[in-house]
Structures are given as C-alpha cells and as structure tokens.
Motif scaffolding. Structure first.
Motif, PDB file in Angstrom:
ATOM      1  N   GLY A  54      41.098  32.572  40.151  1.00 20.60           N
ATOM      2  CA  GLY A  54      39.834  33.056  39.598  1.00 20.60           C
ATOM      3  C   GLY A  54      39.520  32.393  38.283  1.00 20.60           C
ATOM      4  N   PRO A  55      38.799  33.065  37.429  1.00 19.90           N
ATOM      5  CA  PRO A  55      38.429  34.466  37.541  1.00 19.90           C
ATOM      6  C   PRO A  55      37.236  34.673  38.469  1.00 19.90           C
ATOM      7  CG  PRO A  55      37.516  33.583  35.525  1.00 19.90           C
ATOM      8  CD  PRO A  55      38.316  32.471  36.172  1.00 19.90           C
ATOM      9  N   PHE A  56      37.183  35.864  39.050  1.00 19.29           N
ATOM     10  CA  PHE A  56      36.085  36.247  39.932  1.00 19.29           C
ATOM     11  C   PHE A  56      35.575  37.623  39.530  1.00 19.29           C
ATOM     12  CE2 PHE A  56      39.011  33.841  42.772  1.00 19.29           C
ATOM     13  CZ  PHE A  56      38.189  32.766  43.052  1.00 19.29           C
ATOM     14  N   THR A  57      34.303  37.829  39.775  1.00 20.35           N
ATOM     15  CA  THR A  57      33.730  39.168  39.773  1.00 20.35           C
ATOM     16  C   THR A  57      33.201  39.370  41.176  1.00 20.35           C
ATOM     17  OG1 THR A  57      33.090  39.060  37.453  1.00 20.35           O
ATOM     18  CG2 THR A  57      31.930  40.673  38.832  1.00 20.35           C
ATOM     19  N   VAL A  58      33.647  40.443  41.813  1.00 24.13           N
ATOM     20  CA  VAL A  58      33.195  40.759  43.162  1.00 24.13           C
ATOM     21  C   VAL A  58      32.414  42.062  43.111  1.00 24.13           C
ATOM     22  CG1 VAL A  58      33.897  41.343  45.516  1.00 24.13           C
ATOM     23  CG2 VAL A  58      35.106  39.538  44.264  1.00 24.13           C
ATOM     24  N   PHE A  59      31.195  41.998  43.605  1.00 18.14           N
ATOM     25  CA  PHE A  59      30.375  43.197  43.791  1.00 18.14           C
ATOM     26  C   PHE A  59      30.650  43.635  45.225  1.00 18.14           C
ATOM     27  CE2 PHE A  59      28.367  40.709  40.460  1.00 18.14           C
ATOM     28  CZ  PHE A  59      28.297  41.659  39.448  1.00 18.14           C
ATOM     29  N   ALA A  60      31.521  44.633  45.368  1.00 20.43           N
ATOM     30  CA  ALA A  60      32.107  44.992  46.653  1.00 20.43           C
ATOM     31  C   ALA A  60      31.388  46.167  47.311  1.00 20.43           C
ATOM     32  CB  ALA A  60      33.588  45.330  46.464  1.00 20.43           C
ATOM     33  N   LEU A  91      29.449  35.174  49.685  1.00 20.98           N
ATOM     34  CA  LEU A  91      29.426  34.431  48.422  1.00 20.98           C
ATOM     35  C   LEU A  91      28.331  34.930  47.484  1.00 20.98           C
ATOM     36  CD1 LEU A  91      30.144  30.765  49.581  1.00 20.98           C
ATOM     37  CD2 LEU A  91      31.727  32.420  48.549  1.00 20.98           C
ATOM     38  N   TYR A  92      27.325  35.589  48.040  1.00 17.90           N
ATOM     39  CA  TYR A  92      26.255  36.182  47.241  1.00 17.90           C
ATOM     40  C   TYR A  92      26.780  37.366  46.416  1.00 17.90           C
ATOM     41  CZ  TYR A  92      21.289  37.304  46.400  1.00 17.90           C
ATOM     42  OH  TYR A  92      20.054  37.522  45.835  1.00 17.90           O
ATOM     43  N   HIS A  93      27.965  37.885  46.787  1.00 19.90           N
ATOM     44  CA  HIS A  93      28.575  39.023  46.108  1.00 19.90           C
ATOM     45  C   HIS A  93      29.625  38.617  45.077  1.00 19.90           C
ATOM     46  CE1 HIS A  93      26.895  40.933  49.697  1.00 19.90           C
ATOM     47  NE2 HIS A  93      26.929  42.067  49.016  1.00 19.90           N
ATOM     48  N   VAL A  94      29.793  37.310  44.837  1.00 17.70           N
ATOM     49  CA  VAL A  94      30.883  36.841  43.976  1.00 17.70           C
ATOM     50  C   VAL A  94      30.341  35.958  42.859  1.00 17.70           C
ATOM     51  CG1 VAL A  94      33.098  35.601  43.905  1.00 17.70           C
ATOM     52  CG2 VAL A  94      32.449  36.863  45.979  1.00 17.70           C
ATOM     53  N   ASP A  95      30.832  36.199  41.653  1.00 15.91           N
ATOM     54  CA  ASP A  95      30.540  35.355  40.494  1.00 15.91           C
ATOM     55  C   ASP A  95      31.854  34.698  40.079  1.00 15.91           C
ATOM     56  OD1 ASP A  95      30.155  34.704  37.541  1.00 15.91           O
ATOM     57  OD2 ASP A  95      28.160  35.468  38.030  1.00 15.91           O
ATOM     58  N   ASP A  96      31.794  33.488  39.575  1.00 16.76           N
ATOM     59  CA  ASP A  96      33.018  32.774  39.214  1.00 16.76           C
ATOM     60  C   ASP A  96      33.415  32.988  37.754  1.00 16.76           C
ATOM     61  OD1 ASP A  96      31.085  31.238  37.986  1.00 16.76           O
ATOM     62  OD2 ASP A  96      31.706  29.348  38.892  1.00 16.76           O
ATOM     63  N   ARG A  97      33.050  34.131  37.240  1.00 19.18           N
ATOM     64  CA  ARG A  97      33.470  34.556  35.898  1.00 19.18           C
ATOM     65  C   ARG A  97      33.979  35.986  36.002  1.00 19.18           C
ATOM     66  NH1 ARG A  97      27.769  33.966  33.278  1.00 19.18           N
ATOM     67  NH2 ARG A  97      27.290  34.675  35.360  1.00 19.18           N
ATOM     68  N   LYS A  98      34.691  36.434  34.993  1.00 16.02           N
ATOM     69  CA  LYS A  98      35.101  37.833  34.930  1.00 16.02           C
ATOM     70  C   LYS A  98      34.044  38.573  34.125  1.00 16.02           C
ATOM     71  CE  LYS A  98      38.868  40.960  33.877  1.00 16.02           C
ATOM     72  NZ  LYS A  98      40.240  41.083  33.374  1.00 16.02           N
ATOM     73  N   LEU A  99      33.192  39.299  34.835  1.00 10.03           N
ATOM     74  CA  LEU A  99      32.094  40.030  34.202  1.00 10.03           C
ATOM     75  C   LEU A  99      32.396  41.524  34.222  1.00 10.03           C
ATOM     76  CD1 LEU A  99      29.057  38.246  35.897  1.00 10.03           C
ATOM     77  CD2 LEU A  99      29.867  37.929  33.548  1.00 10.03           C
ATOM     78  N   GLY A 151      40.511  38.826  38.323  1.00  8.41           N
ATOM     79  CA  GLY A 151      39.122  39.154  38.066  1.00  8.41           C
ATOM     80  C   GLY A 151      38.856  40.645  38.022  1.00  8.41           C
ATOM     81  N   VAL A 152      37.655  40.998  38.437  1.00 11.70           N
ATOM     82  CA  VAL A 152      37.215  42.386  38.364  1.00 11.70           C
ATOM     83  C   VAL A 152      36.358  42.701  39.590  1.00 11.70           C
ATOM     84  CG1 VAL A 152      35.165  41.812  36.981  1.00 11.70           C
ATOM     85  CG2 VAL A 152      36.140  44.108  36.830  1.00 11.70           C
ATOM     86  N   ILE A 153      36.423  43.955  40.011  1.00 13.68           N
ATOM     87  CA  ILE A 153      35.619  44.445  41.131  1.00 13.68           C
ATOM     88  C   ILE A 153      34.670  45.510  40.606  1.00 13.68           C
ATOM     89  CG2 ILE A 153      35.626  45.669  43.348  1.00 13.68           C
ATOM     90  CD1 ILE A 153      38.547  44.675  43.701  1.00 13.68           C
ATOM     91  N   HIS A 154      33.408  45.418  41.042  1.00  9.12           N
ATOM     92  CA  HIS A 154      32.433  46.481  40.816  1.00  9.12           C
ATOM     93  C   HIS A 154      32.027  46.958  42.207  1.00  9.12           C
ATOM     94  CE1 HIS A 154      32.111  45.436  36.598  1.00  9.12           C
ATOM     95  NE2 HIS A 154      31.837  44.183  36.931  1.00  9.12           N
ATOM     96  N   VAL A 155      32.216  48.226  42.488  1.00  3.32           N
ATOM     97  CA  VAL A 155      31.890  48.791  43.791  1.00  3.32           C
ATOM     98  C   VAL A 155      30.397  49.092  43.832  1.00  3.32           C
ATOM     99  CG1 VAL A 155      32.401  50.641  45.434  1.00  3.32           C
ATOM    100  CG2 VAL A 155      34.202  49.806  43.885  1.00  3.32           C
ATOM    101  N   ILE A 156      29.735  48.640  44.914  1.00  3.72           N
ATOM    102  CA  ILE A 156      28.287  48.844  45.039  1.00  3.72           C
ATOM    103  C   ILE A 156      27.953  49.593  46.325  1.00  3.72           C
ATOM    104  CG2 ILE A 156      27.652  46.908  43.563  1.00  3.72           C
ATOM    105  CD1 ILE A 156      27.139  45.227  46.073  1.00  3.72           C
TER     106      ILE A 156
END
Length: 169
Positions: A54-60, A91-99, A151-156
C-alpha cells in the motif's frame, strides 16, 4: 443518531483490537459483512494487490449495499467474461493513499481512485462523510478508520459506480 454512534464506537473498538497486524484483505475476509466484496475481489484477481504494502484506502461496501443493486447485477459482474467491468467497479473503491477521516478536508473535494479515468466527490461535514459517484448517487461512511497494516478501510452503505455524471454537485 446516538444508536449509530454507539454502534460505530463498538465496531471501532472491535477492529482496533484485531486489525493491527492484518492487511485490508485479511480484515475484510474475516468479517462476514464483507463476504460479497471479498468474493468480488477474488473474482477480479485483486486480492494479491490489496495485500501488498500500500498504502490503500478502501471504501468497502457491506453485503447489503451489493444486495441493493438491481437484481442479477452481482451475479453478472462475477462472471469471468465480465472481469474487466468488475475490476473497474472495485478499483473505483480504492485510493492509493492512506486517507483517514481526519485526512479528508471539510467540504466537498474531488478524489482520484485507482480507476484513474473516474473521480469521486468526498464530502466531510458535521454529519459525517459521504462519497458521491459517477452515477449521481452517494454512499455514507458508516464505520470510519479501520486501520490495517497496509492502509485504512471505511465501511460504506452503497456500491460506488462509475458513470458520466460529475461526482461533485
């Protein structure tokens, strides 16, 4: 509102105690609420990439978000011949930074997901965080800042879909 804040706090405590040494894929794979997302990630062949450094941010999206799609959508996307389309949605749910939520500026701002041809509009306000997609709809972050080693996960509560509508209104 108080009930959702208490549920959020309980969920964050649970994840904080279990997620420190796990990747985003490990965390999602260990939580039944993400079984559809995990199946989609596997079908698209993205699990190795999301276990990377990563880092990744996943909007899960949770399973209920996938269930809210039109009937047959998930089954169609999971077919091998639709792997490219499924990959684009994921891939629309993933950012390549830790947000983390504190890294998201107050107000509405464009963000570039790994699906680089598209944009999302993330709005942070006193009411929480919302993500507008290319279809003109918005998802709410219902659990924020689940920390993973990569990274980090944000549940949506909605599956984000690319589209031709501008994400920020």
């Amino acid at each position: 509102m108080k009930k959702s804040v208490l549920a959020l706090a309980a969920s964050l405590c649970l994840f904080a105690s279990t997620s420190n040494a796990k990747t985003i894929v490990d965390i999602a794979g260990g939580d039944e609420r993400f079984s559809t997302l995990v199946a989609a990630v596997q079908a698209a062949g993205l699990q190795d990439a999301l276990q990377g450094p990563g880092p990744f941010t996943v909007f899960a999206p949770v399973n209920d978000a996938f269930a809210a799609l039109p009937e047959g959508t998930v089954e169609t996307l999971l077919k091998p011949e639709n792997k490219d389309q499924l990959t684009n949605v994921l891939l629309y749910h993933v950012d390549d930074r830790k947000l983390t939520s504190s890294n998201i500026p107050v107000g509405s701002n464009y963000f570039k997901p790994l699906l680089t041809s598209e944009r999302t509009c993330i709005t942070r306000s006193g009411d929480g965080v919302q993500i507008a997609d290319g279809s003109g709809a918005s998802a709410n972050v219902i659990i924020a800042d689940i920390q993973a080693e990569n990274g980090v996960i944000h549940v949506i509560d909605k599956v984000l879909l690319p589209g031709d509508r501008p994400a920020c209104h």
